[in-house]
Design an enzyme around this catalytic site. Structure first.
Site, PDB file in Angstrom:
ATOM      1  CB  CYS A   2      -0.929   0.112   1.197  1.00  0.00           C
ATOM      2  SG  CYS A   2      -2.115  -1.223   1.306  1.00  0.00           S
ATOM      3  NE  ARG A  27       4.628   1.710  -0.009  1.00  0.00           N
ATOM      4  CZ  ARG A  27       5.616   1.474   0.850  1.00  0.00           C
ATOM      5  NH1 ARG A  27       6.848   1.720   0.505  1.00  0.00           N
ATOM      6  NH2 ARG A  27       5.365   1.012   2.051  1.00  0.00           N
ATOM      7  CD1 TRP A  75      -0.064  -6.300  -3.005  1.00  0.00           C
ATOM      8  CD2 TRP A  75      -0.360  -6.863  -0.865  1.00  0.00           C
ATOM      9  NE1 TRP A  75       0.231  -7.633  -2.881  1.00  0.00           N
ATOM     10  CE2 TRP A  75       0.058  -8.011  -1.574  1.00  0.00           C
ATOM     11  CE3 TRP A  75      -0.606  -6.996   0.498  1.00  0.00           C
ATOM     12  CZ2 TRP A  75       0.235  -9.254  -0.975  1.00  0.00           C
ATOM     13  CZ3 TRP A  75      -0.429  -8.240   1.107  1.00  0.00           C
ATOM     14  CH2 TRP A  75      -0.016  -9.345   0.365  1.00  0.00           C
ATOM     15  CG  ASN A 101       1.472   0.870   4.197  1.00  0.00           C
ATOM     16  OD1 ASN A 101       1.180  -0.306   4.004  1.00  0.00           O
ATOM     17  ND2 ASN A 101       2.709   1.318   4.209  1.00  0.00           N
ATOM     18  N   GLY A 102      -0.759  -0.789   6.357  1.00  0.00           N
ATOM     19  CA  GLY A 102      -0.429  -1.593   7.536  1.00  0.00           C
ATOM     20  C   GLY A 102      -1.590  -2.501   7.894  1.00  0.00           C
ATOM     21  CD  GLU A 508      16.880 -13.657  -7.511  1.00  0.00           C
ATOM     22  OE1 GLU A 508      16.293 -14.174  -6.557  1.00  0.00           O
ATOM     23  OE2 GLU A 508      16.594 -12.528  -7.948  1.00  0.00           O
ATOM     24  CE  LYS A 512      13.602 -11.612  -9.631  1.00  0.00           C
ATOM     25  NZ  LYS A 512      14.313 -11.492  -8.420  1.00  0.00           N
ATOM     26  CD  GLU A 515       9.793 -11.872  -8.522  1.00  0.00           C
ATOM     27  OE1 GLU A 515       9.130 -11.377  -7.599  1.00  0.00           O
ATOM     28  OE2 GLU A 515      11.028 -11.853  -8.525  1.00  0.00           O
ATOM     29  CG  HIS A 531      18.518 -37.496  -4.602  1.00  0.00           C
ATOM     30  ND1 HIS A 531      18.853 -38.735  -4.122  1.00  0.00           N
ATOM     31  CD2 HIS A 531      19.685 -36.850  -4.862  1.00  0.00           C
ATOM     32  CE1 HIS A 531      20.182 -38.830  -4.077  1.00  0.00           C
ATOM     33  NE2 HIS A 531      20.701 -37.691  -4.522  1.00  0.00           N
ATOM     34  CE  LYS A 630      11.594  -3.349  -5.402  1.00  0.00           C
ATOM     35  NZ  LYS A 630      12.208  -4.455  -6.153  1.00  0.00           N
TER      36      LYS A 630
HETATM   37  C1  F6R Z   1      11.682 -10.908  -5.634  1.00  0.00           C
HETATM   38  C2  F6R Z   1      11.569  -9.909  -4.592  1.00  0.00           C
HETATM   39  C3  F6R Z   1      11.171 -10.354  -3.232  1.00  0.00           C
HETATM   40  C4  F6R Z   1      11.995  -9.588  -2.172  1.00  0.00           C
HETATM   41  C5  F6R Z   1      11.480  -9.929  -0.765  1.00  0.00           C
HETATM   42  C6  F6R Z   1      12.311  -9.252   0.302  1.00  0.00           C
HETATM   43  O1  F6R Z   1      12.056 -10.347  -6.840  1.00  0.00           O
HETATM   44  O2  F6R Z   1      11.748  -8.751  -4.820  1.00  0.00           O
HETATM   45  O3  F6R Z   1      11.321 -11.735  -3.075  1.00  0.00           O
HETATM   46  O4  F6R Z   1      13.328  -9.936  -2.308  1.00  0.00           O
HETATM   47  O5  F6R Z   1      10.149  -9.530  -0.640  1.00  0.00           O
HETATM   48  O6  F6R Z   1      12.257  -7.869   0.180  1.00  0.00           O
HETATM   49  P1  F6R Z   1      13.336  -6.943   0.859  1.00  0.00           P
HETATM   50  O7  F6R Z   1      14.642  -7.250   0.227  1.00  0.00           O
HETATM   51  O8  F6R Z   1      12.871  -5.546   0.580  1.00  0.00           O
HETATM   52  O9  F6R Z   1      13.335  -7.280   2.318  1.00  0.00           O
END
Ligand code: F6R
Length: 635
Positions: A2, A27, A75, A101-102, A508, A512, A515, A531, A630
């Protein structure tokens, strides 16, 4: 999670709020809304499901006048994303409006109490409960709005950054925070509030970071900016001499506002000619990594100086164990650090998901060092994990990107990654900078402890200095990666394999792809394939193998042969000049040679590009993938 933005001043608030919402859309983007008080004293609220553009379309023929307003991009936590649950929310009498927000954890109890008093609720949100509670307090205790906000927040359990309007007081905006970020921008006879500084930067470079349990009252009545100066420096400890800003705690203790100078430029918030922020951020990596190393890796590339380490050497030297805690991509960076710290510093490392760590009654000793990794510095689980570790006496060192965020503020020491704002929801440049910062830390500890040879130290430090140029070489293959990405849009599933330092890279790469393209993908240590996952291999299954020429290279080549023997399609990331894998893989992307511990910084780049191009060809919203936000400031 949010985004909130607010304005009070002389200008028309609406365009400022809408632009601010666009900046904060990373956000959350389930719904958006705005509340404005017009010159006739009417409090108008407009809301729409979906992105900010939907709100703009909806409000295009409405009265959007007013020099005070608040706005929100959501969000969803409580209640599905629809117009009713979208913020702002009115109070019962429709005199007050709130954005939030929260999460208000005890909202059900508060709601039941208010319902007994005859209050009714239109939405399923916890936020509506809070604005009703504020109005109830104001009416029944005969107090002004700020006092009502203070008293209501004293009853709240949970996290909040809120802003409240009262149509009977169009010259006052009240905001408060606990656990969710809130910044005030101080302009000339105008103020801004926002979840971060991005909506504020084009109007002023003077900001105040609101602390937990603080309530800020912004008012244009009697406002004067005389005597205010922040040129060059933070005005730490000085009063703003600005009668328009008053800060108190929720218990009404007066606080002195500290204006800080904002270190953010507008160009950092724009796409700079790229179609998406994600692509811009992938291409920024040579520069951002150079920025991360600047002033730390010396010009001759023979020494690393990390002030957060230098000032706290003893804690690292005495550490019997290092615990790394993080979420998502940051957790993957932590896993790479485990390999580096154990190799160079020979200190046992445990890498923990913050969400598990905080709830599993972990054994934490006073001589443990806990490293928290977070791009945003606001991730709720990571914040809670370090709170717990700190209470148990551990030393907290954080690797963060956002300066002044909650995690670095709670830490004993740390290291900023300095990559500038990361706006694409999928993390790219923050990840590589985290790996660089953690590698520098591992080298500092290893050198200080004498657990690595001088020769090895110098090799790695020099190789680190060459990484930005080597990333440029990998990026030059973008066109080719874009071309063959088209071949894979049919795929429903992907497997990613890697070993050693490149096992976290496989995780990773899979994250990527998941998502942003919504293709299911799994990352495994290559040798684990036998396995179980090998049962999935068929002609339909693309397998990405991260196979630079180092460590267990030959063994990974055998894994590739096993995949080919079962008709799997292999995309391999190899070292320049590789002969063995090139003969058997279907697609090969070469990366320059480097020290083994630094290979993730190169091998991850083609995986970022592959995920990006597959998502683009599939027509996905790369920068704002569905259901994601984010900064995950809720559990
Ligand atoms: C994936 C991504 C998330 C963040 C995770 C932690 O691309 O961005 O998996 O890495 O939400 O976020 P931070 O690093 O802000 O604590």
């Amino acid at each position: 999670m949010c985004g909130i933005v607010g304005y009070i001043g002389k200008r028309n608030a609406y365009p400022i709020l809408i632009k601010g919402l666009h900046r904060l859309e990373y956000r959350g983007y389930d719904s958006a809304g705005v509340a404005l008080i017009n010159a006739q004293g009417q409090l108008n609220i407009y809301k729409a499901k979906g992105k900010v553009a939907e709100l703009e379309a909806y409000a295009s023929d409405k009265d959007t006048t007013g020099t005070i307003g608040i706005a929100h991009t959501r969000w969803a936590t409580h209640g599905e994303p629809n117009t009713v649950n979208a913020h702002p929310h009115y109070s019962e009498s429709e005199r007050l409006a709130i954005i939030h927000n929260g999460i208000i954890e005890n909202y059900a109890v508060l709601k039941a109490g208010l319902q007994k008093e005859g209050y009714s609720f239109k939405s399923e949100t916890d936020t509506e409960v809070l604005i009703q509670l504020i109005e109830y307090t104001q009416v029944n205790k005969h107090v002004d709005l700020r006092t009502a906000v203070q008293l209501a927040l004293q009853q709240v359990i949970g996290a909040y950054a809120i802003a409240v309007l009262d149509k009977d007081h169009p010259d006052t905006l009240i905001a408060a925070r606990k656990g969710s970020p809130l910044v005030v921008g101080v302009g000339q006879e105008e103020y801004f509030i926002a979840s971060d500084a991005t909506p504020i930067v084009e109007y002023t470079d003077k900001v105040i970071y609101i602390e937990d349990e603080e309530v800020v009252k912004l008012s244009t009545k009697g406002q004067s900016t005389k005597g205010q100066s922040t040129k060059g420096q933070s005005t730490k400890g000085q009063s703003t001499k600005d009668e328009g800003i008053e800060i108190t705690t929720i218990n009404n203790v007066q606080k002195t506002p500290e204006i800080k100078r904002l270190e953010l430029s507008l160009s950092q918030l724009e796409k700079g000619g790229y179609p998406h922020f994600m692509l811009k951020e992938i291409f920024e990596q040579p520069r951002t990594l150079a920025d991360s190393m600047r002033g730390r890796v010396n010009v001759r590339q023979d020494n690393i100086a990390l002030s957060g380490f230098i000032d706290n050497k003893e804690r690292f030297m005495n550490a019997k164990r290092i615990i790394i805690t993080a979420c998502g991509t940051s957790w993957h960076a932590g896993l790479i650090a485990m390999y580096a710290i154990e190799e160079f510093a020979q200190i046992p490392v445990e890498v923990e998901y913050s969400s598990e760590f905080r709830y599993r009654k972990p054994v934490i000793n006073r001589d443990d060092v806990v490293i928290a990794i977070s791009q945003s510095g606001e991730t709720a689980d990571t914040l809670a994990a370090i709170q717990l570790a700190k209470e148990k006496g551990a030393f907290i060192f954080s690797i963060c990107n956002v300066i002044g965020a909650s995690i670095p503020r709670l830490s004993n020491s740390g290291c900023y990654t300095h990559v500038g704002p990361e706006i694409g929801v999928a993390s790219t440049k923050a990840f590589t900078a985290q790996v660089v910062a953690l590698t520098m830390l591992a080298l500092c500890i290893g050198k200080e402890k004498g657990t690595m040879s001088e020769e090895q130290y110098l090799h790695v430090v020099r190789a680190l200095g060459q990484i930005p140029d080597k990333i440029e070489c990998v990026l030059s293959q973008n066109k080719r990666i874009a071309d063959f990405a088209k071949t894979f849009t049919y795929a429903q599933n992907f497997i990613y394999l890697g070993r050693g330092y490149n096992y976290p890279v496989a995780l990773e790469g899979a994250l990527k792809l998941k998502e942003i393209s919504y293709i299911h993908a799994e990352g495994y240590p290559a040798a684990e394939m036998k396995h179980g996952p090998i049962a999935l291999i068929s002609q339909e299954m693309p397998v990405v193998v991260v196979a630079p020429r180092c460590g267990t290279y030959e063994k990974v080549v055998s894994n590739i042969q096993e995949i080919k023997a079962r008709n799997g399609r292999v995309i391999a990331i190899v070292t320049e000049g590789d002969k063995m894998v090139s003969k058997i893989a279907d697609y090969v992307i070469e990366v320059p040679e480097t020290e083994e511990c630094l290979t993730p910084l190169l091998t991850v780049i083609p995986l970022q590009l592959l995920a990006y191009h597959i998502a683009v060809v599939k027509g996905c919203d790369v920068d704002q993938p569905r259901n994601l936000a984010k900064s995950v400031t809720v559990e």
